[in-house]
Design a protein around this motif. Structure first.
Motif, short mmCIF file in Angstrom:
data_model
loop_
_atom_site.label_atom_id
_atom_site.label_comp_id
_atom_site.label_asym_id
_atom_site.label_seq_id
_atom_site.Cartn_x
_atom_site.Cartn_y
_atom_site.Cartn_z
N GLU A 50 19.74 45.03 92.74
CA GLU A 50 21.21 44.91 92.64
C GLU A 50 21.90 45.89 93.58
O GLU A 50 22.87 45.54 94.25
N LEU A 51 21.39 47.11 93.64
CA LEU A 51 21.97 48.10 94.54
C LEU A 51 21.79 47.69 95.99
O LEU A 51 22.71 47.81 96.80
N ALA A 52 20.61 47.18 96.34
CA ALA A 52 20.36 46.72 97.71
C ALA A 52 21.30 45.57 98.08
O ALA A 52 21.83 45.52 99.20
N GLU A 53 21.51 44.65 97.14
CA GLU A 53 22.43 43.53 97.40
C GLU A 53 23.86 44.04 97.59
O GLU A 53 24.57 43.57 98.47
N PHE A 54 24.27 45.00 96.76
CA PHE A 54 25.60 45.57 96.90
C PHE A 54 25.78 46.24 98.26
O PHE A 54 26.80 46.06 98.93
N LEU A 55 24.79 47.01 98.66
CA LEU A 55 24.87 47.69 99.96
C LEU A 55 24.92 46.69 101.11
O LEU A 55 25.65 46.89 102.08
N SER A 56 24.17 45.61 101.00
CA SER A 56 24.19 44.57 102.03
C SER A 56 25.57 43.92 102.11
O SER A 56 26.11 43.69 103.19
N LEU A 57 26.14 43.62 100.94
CA LEU A 57 27.47 43.02 100.90
C LEU A 57 28.50 43.97 101.48
O LEU A 57 29.37 43.57 102.27
N LEU A 58 28.41 45.23 101.14
CA LEU A 58 29.31 46.24 101.67
C LEU A 58 29.22 46.31 103.19
O LEU A 58 30.23 46.34 103.89
N HIS A 59 28.01 46.28 103.70
CA HIS A 59 27.80 46.33 105.15
C HIS A 59 28.39 45.10 105.83
O HIS A 59 29.08 45.20 106.85
N LEU A 60 28.14 43.92 105.26
CA LEU A 60 28.67 42.68 105.85
C LEU A 60 30.19 42.65 105.85
O LEU A 60 30.82 42.24 106.82
N ARG A 61 30.78 43.08 104.76
CA ARG A 61 32.25 43.10 104.68
C ARG A 61 32.84 44.10 105.67
O ARG A 61 33.87 43.84 106.27
N SER A 62 32.18 45.23 105.85
CA SER A 62 32.69 46.21 106.81
C SER A 62 32.60 45.66 108.23
O SER A 62 33.48 45.91 109.05
N GLN A 63 31.55 44.90 108.52
CA GLN A 63 31.43 44.27 109.84
C GLN A 63 32.56 43.27 110.06
O GLN A 63 33.15 43.21 111.13
N ARG A 64 32.86 42.49 109.03
CA ARG A 64 33.93 41.49 109.14
C ARG A 64 35.26 42.16 109.39
O ARG A 64 36.03 41.73 110.24
N VAL A 65 35.55 43.24 108.67
CA VAL A 65 36.81 43.96 108.84
C VAL A 65 36.88 44.56 110.24
O VAL A 65 37.91 44.50 110.90
N THR A 66 35.77 45.11 110.71
CA THR A 66 35.75 45.70 112.05
C THR A 66 35.98 44.64 113.12
O THR A 66 36.71 44.88 114.09
N GLN A 67 35.41 43.47 112.97
CA GLN A 67 35.56 42.39 113.94
C GLN A 67 36.99 41.84 113.93
O GLN A 67 37.51 41.42 114.96
N GLN A 68 37.64 41.84 112.76
CA GLN A 68 38.99 41.33 112.66
C GLN A 68 40.03 42.31 113.20
O GLN A 68 41.10 41.92 113.60
N GLY A 69 39.66 43.61 113.14
CA GLY A 69 40.59 44.67 113.51
C GLY A 69 40.94 44.65 114.93
O GLY A 69 41.95 44.74 115.47
#
Length: 69
Positions: A50-69
């Motif tokens: 569960e922690l690994a999945e959360f960290l992966s989701l966090l990483h993916l969302r941060s990539q999306r925000v960075t690409q949109q910025g």
């Protein structure tokens, strides 16, 4: 309205320490081979997954925000 939560960039790149990753892999490998693991080991594995999945989701969302910025 969606709430925006700021997350430190360092956290978005966090990875399990090698020993934790090895422990998770060990537990998953035992399960995959049909070996019986204790209830405590099962809870440990589930928590780490569960922690690994959360960290992966966090990483993916941060990539999306960075690409949109």
């Amino acid at each position: 309205m969606a709430e925006i939560i700021e997350i430190p960039v360092e956290l978005t790149h966090f990875q399990f320490p090698e020993a934790v990753q090895e422990r998770l892999q060990f537990l998953l490998d035992r399960q995959d081979t049909g070996e019986v693991i204790t209830q405590a080991e099962q809870r440990e594995a589930e928590g780490l997954v569960e922690l690994a999945e959360f960290l992966s989701l966090l990483h993916l969302r941060s990539q999306r925000v960075t690409q949109q910025g």
